[in-house]
Design a protein around this motif. Structure first.
Motif, PDB file in Angstrom:
ATOM      1  N   THR A  84       0.839  -1.207   0.000  1.00  0.00           N
ATOM      2  CA  THR A  84       0.000   0.000   0.000  1.00  0.00           C
ATOM      3  C   THR A  84       0.872   1.255   0.000  1.00  0.00           C
ATOM      4  N   GLY A  85       2.190   1.040   0.142  1.00  0.00           N
ATOM      5  CA  GLY A  85       3.110   2.182   0.205  1.00  0.00           C
ATOM      6  C   GLY A  85       3.890   2.338  -1.084  1.00  0.00           C
ATOM      7  N   LEU A  86       5.028   3.022  -0.949  1.00  0.00           N
ATOM      8  CA  LEU A  86       5.867   3.294  -2.107  1.00  0.00           C
ATOM      9  C   LEU A  86       6.703   2.047  -2.437  1.00  0.00           C
ATOM     10  N   VAL A  87       6.856   1.750  -3.720  1.00  0.00           N
ATOM     11  CA  VAL A  87       7.752   0.666  -4.140  1.00  0.00           C
ATOM     12  C   VAL A  87       8.869   1.308  -4.959  1.00  0.00           C
ATOM     13  N   VAL A  88      10.076   1.217  -4.419  1.00  0.00           N
ATOM     14  CA  VAL A  88      11.219   1.878  -5.061  1.00  0.00           C
ATOM     15  C   VAL A  88      12.057   0.838  -5.789  1.00  0.00           C
ATOM     16  N   LEU A  89      12.136   0.967  -7.093  1.00  0.00           N
ATOM     17  CA  LEU A  89      13.000   0.088  -7.879  1.00  0.00           C
ATOM     18  C   LEU A  89      14.321   0.826  -8.065  1.00  0.00           C
ATOM     19  N   ASP A  90      15.374   0.312  -7.457  1.00  0.00           N
ATOM     20  CA  ASP A  90      16.683   0.949  -7.580  1.00  0.00           C
ATOM     21  C   ASP A  90      17.379   0.368  -8.807  1.00  0.00           C
ATOM     22  N   GLU A  91      17.371   1.156  -9.876  1.00  0.00           N
ATOM     23  CA  GLU A  91      17.942   0.703 -11.159  1.00  0.00           C
ATOM     24  C   GLU A  91      19.313   1.325 -11.408  1.00  0.00           C
ATOM     25  N   SER A 132      20.382  -7.029 -19.336  1.00  0.00           N
ATOM     26  CA  SER A 132      19.774  -7.488 -20.589  1.00  0.00           C
ATOM     27  C   SER A 132      18.250  -7.416 -20.498  1.00  0.00           C
ATOM     28  N   SER A 133      17.720  -7.073 -19.308  1.00  0.00           N
ATOM     29  CA  SER A 133      16.273  -6.881 -19.181  1.00  0.00           C
ATOM     30  C   SER A 133      15.959  -5.398 -19.318  1.00  0.00           C
ATOM     31  N   PRO A 134      14.765  -5.088 -19.857  1.00  0.00           N
ATOM     32  CA  PRO A 134      14.424  -3.666 -20.010  1.00  0.00           C
ATOM     33  C   PRO A 134      14.144  -2.997 -18.665  1.00  0.00           C
ATOM     34  N   SER A 135      14.269  -1.673 -18.640  1.00  0.00           N
ATOM     35  CA  SER A 135      13.962  -0.892 -17.440  1.00  0.00           C
ATOM     36  C   SER A 135      12.487  -1.063 -17.070  1.00  0.00           C
ATOM     37  N   PHE A 136      12.191  -0.922 -15.779  1.00  0.00           N
ATOM     38  CA  PHE A 136      10.796  -0.977 -15.323  1.00  0.00           C
ATOM     39  C   PHE A 136      10.087   0.374 -15.435  1.00  0.00           C
ATOM     40  N   LEU A 137      10.731   1.338 -16.080  1.00  0.00           N
ATOM     41  CA  LEU A 137      10.080   2.642 -16.276  1.00  0.00           C
ATOM     42  C   LEU A 137       8.715   2.485 -16.939  1.00  0.00           C
ATOM     43  N   ARG A 138       8.595   1.443 -17.770  1.00  0.00           N
ATOM     44  CA  ARG A 138       7.333   1.230 -18.484  1.00  0.00           C
ATOM     45  C   ARG A 138       6.175   0.928 -17.543  1.00  0.00           C
ATOM     46  N   LEU A 139       6.490   0.611 -16.288  1.00  0.00           N
ATOM     47  CA  LEU A 139       5.425   0.296 -15.326  1.00  0.00           C
ATOM     48  C   LEU A 139       4.866   1.540 -14.635  1.00  0.00           C
ATOM     49  N   LEU A 140       5.511   2.692 -14.834  1.00  0.00           N
ATOM     50  CA  LEU A 140       5.090   3.884 -14.075  1.00  0.00           C
ATOM     51  C   LEU A 140       3.670   4.330 -14.416  1.00  0.00           C
ATOM     52  N   GLU A 141       3.320   4.222 -15.691  1.00  0.00           N
ATOM     53  CA  GLU A 141       1.998   4.665 -16.148  1.00  0.00           C
ATOM     54  C   GLU A 141       0.893   3.975 -15.334  1.00  0.00           C
ATOM     55  N   GLY A 142       0.082   4.761 -14.647  1.00  0.00           N
ATOM     56  CA  GLY A 142      -1.037   4.190 -13.877  1.00  0.00           C
ATOM     57  C   GLY A 142      -0.634   3.601 -12.532  1.00  0.00           C
ATOM     58  N   ARG A 143       0.661   3.746 -12.140  1.00  0.00           N
ATOM     59  CA  ARG A 143       1.094   3.220 -10.827  1.00  0.00           C
ATOM     60  C   ARG A 143       1.789   4.325 -10.023  1.00  0.00           C
ATOM     61  N   PRO A 144       1.001   5.183  -9.375  1.00  0.00           N
ATOM     62  CA  PRO A 144       1.589   6.343  -8.690  1.00  0.00           C
ATOM     63  C   PRO A 144       2.385   5.983  -7.437  1.00  0.00           C
ATOM     64  N   LEU A 193       4.797   3.706  -7.582  1.00  0.00           N
ATOM     65  CA  LEU A 193       6.053   3.130  -8.059  1.00  0.00           C
ATOM     66  C   LEU A 193       7.070   4.237  -8.355  1.00  0.00           C
ATOM     67  N   VAL A 194       8.320   3.977  -7.990  1.00  0.00           N
ATOM     68  CA  VAL A 194       9.400   4.941  -8.221  1.00  0.00           C
ATOM     69  C   VAL A 194      10.570   4.188  -8.840  1.00  0.00           C
ATOM     70  N   VAL A 195      11.196   4.758  -9.847  1.00  0.00           N
ATOM     71  CA  VAL A 195      12.395   4.148 -10.436  1.00  0.00           C
ATOM     72  C   VAL A 195      13.572   5.082 -10.198  1.00  0.00           C
ATOM     73  N   SER A 196      14.545   4.593  -9.436  1.00  0.00           N
ATOM     74  CA  SER A 196      15.686   5.440  -9.104  1.00  0.00           C
ATOM     75  C   SER A 196      16.892   5.066  -9.969  1.00  0.00           C
TER      76      SER A 196
END
Ligand code: PMP
Length: 356
Positions: A187-194, A201-213, A215-218
């Motif tokens: 229910t809180g913030l989820v911080v993906l430390d990239e 070789s995997s894509p960034s999770f930035l694509r998950l930001l849309e519609g997920r307020p 989520l944070v990508v650092s």
């Protein structure tokens, strides 16, 4: 005699973050890039700093608008995910970005959860901002158990969850399903430390930001950009998250010199990032040569390699005695080596061979 003022109780007995900074020929201990800036970039930096110097009687742009615009453009270009300036926040290294997140979303009475072993500063910054840090252990192969991760999040309902992907110090990325499951259970913030994502070789999770307020990508310019000395970290998130970070940042936290230097480097991003491919190839060579020597290696999606070293402390010292500084990250029976130049890697591999 007067007494020293009492330090906060929770800091008593703590030791500061302290990767050794030693003057040795081969430094492979802090996951920096081994490649310095090109003469063209150095010139660009000199010009940018000269321009900034003329205005040093004035405070810098408090909102770092142009820099955040450039970072948004870089993220869009690198990932194909459209990111705009209002989604981007920048600070002095991603450590400070993380501190801002903790100040705004964690703190006294709140819990922060991380999957260990992971980047030690998540724990340290959580505690120094008064939060309670909860460790959930990874699997013996350092992957994340999705079911266990979700259970832990449900049970503790943390204000912030960290997922470091690729994970420092172990090297692997987290899969999409696990990231989504942790996010959906929280229910809180989820911080993906990239911090190391450019090597992945995997894509960034930035694509998950849309519609997920939540989520944070650092991100950081310290690793793939080879710009650790300049101290520039950033994140992408919902613009409302950025607004909340404005409440805790110190006014004018990013100096005009830092902003100018980072912008100059972003202009040269193609040249700077061209070392990423070479680094990945050298990382794979390190892995295969260590394996050929009979050493067990954790697969890596980043610019470093964690490998098994039964007498880790002794091996670390012996490597140092032969002029090669690597890292004992506190994972029992393992050591971590950062990928260096081909010559540095050869020296490291020779030193390991000599140990055997
Ligand atoms: N996150 C991770 C996973 C790291 O490994 C590091 C640096 N070792 C950082 C963040 C912080 O980097 P910086 O403050 O230089 O941006």
């Amino acid at each position: 005699m007067s007494e020293l003022a009492p330090i906060r109780d929770e800091l008593v007995g703590k030791t500061p973050y302290g990767a050794p900074q030693l003057d040795v020929p081969v430094k492979l201990n802090t996951n920096e890039s081994p490649y310095g800036p090109t003469p063209e970039l150095v010139q660009e930096i000199v010009t940018a700093v000269t321009a900034a110097a003329l205005d040093l009687n004035r405070y810098p742009d408090r909102d770092a608008l142009e820099l955040r615009q450039d970072l948004a453009q870089y993220l869009t270009e690198q990932t194909g995910v459209p990111i705009v300036r209002t989604q981007v926040w920048a600070a002095n290294g991603s450590n400070e970005v993380i501190q801002h997140l903790m100040q705004a979303y964690a703190g006294p009475g709140r819990t922060v959860l991380g999957f260990e072993p992971t980047y030690s500063m998540h724990h340290t910054i959580a505690e120094s901002t008064g939060s309670q840090y909860l460790s959930v252990q990874r699997n013996p192969d350092f992957t994340l158990d999705r079911h266990q991760a979700v259970e832990a999040v449900r049970q503790h309902d943390p204000a912030v969850v960290f997922i470091c992907t690729p994970n420092n110090p172990t090297g692997l990325s987290t899969d999409l399903e696990t990231v989504l499951a942790v996010h959906d259970a929280s229910t809180g913030l989820v911080v993906l430390d990239e911090a190391y994502v450019e090597f992945s070789s995997s894509p960034s999770f930035l694509r998950l930001l849309e519609g997920r307020p939540r989520l944070v990508v650092s991100r950081t310019m310290s690793k793939a950009f080879g710009f650790a000395g300049a101290r520039l970290g950033y994140l992408a998130a919902d613009p409302r998250v950025i607004d909340s970070l404005q409440l805790v940042r110190l006014p004018y936290h990013l100096s005009s010199v830092t902003q100018a230097v980072a912008r100059a480097a972003l202009k040269h991003r193609r040249t700077l990032l061209q070392h990423v491919e070479a680094t990945k190839q050298e990382r794979d060579r390190l892995i295969s040569e260590l394996q050929a020597m009979g050493t067990e290696v954790v697969p890596s999606d980043s610019n470093f390699v964690l490998f098994k070293a039964p007498q880790a402390e002794k091996a670390w010292q012996q490597l140092l005695d032969s002029g090669v500084l690597i890292r004992d990250v506190g994972v029992r029976g393992y050591l971590r080596v950062t990928t260096g130049t081909p010559t540095e890697n050869d020296l490291f591999l020779k030193a390991v061979r000599d140990l055997m």
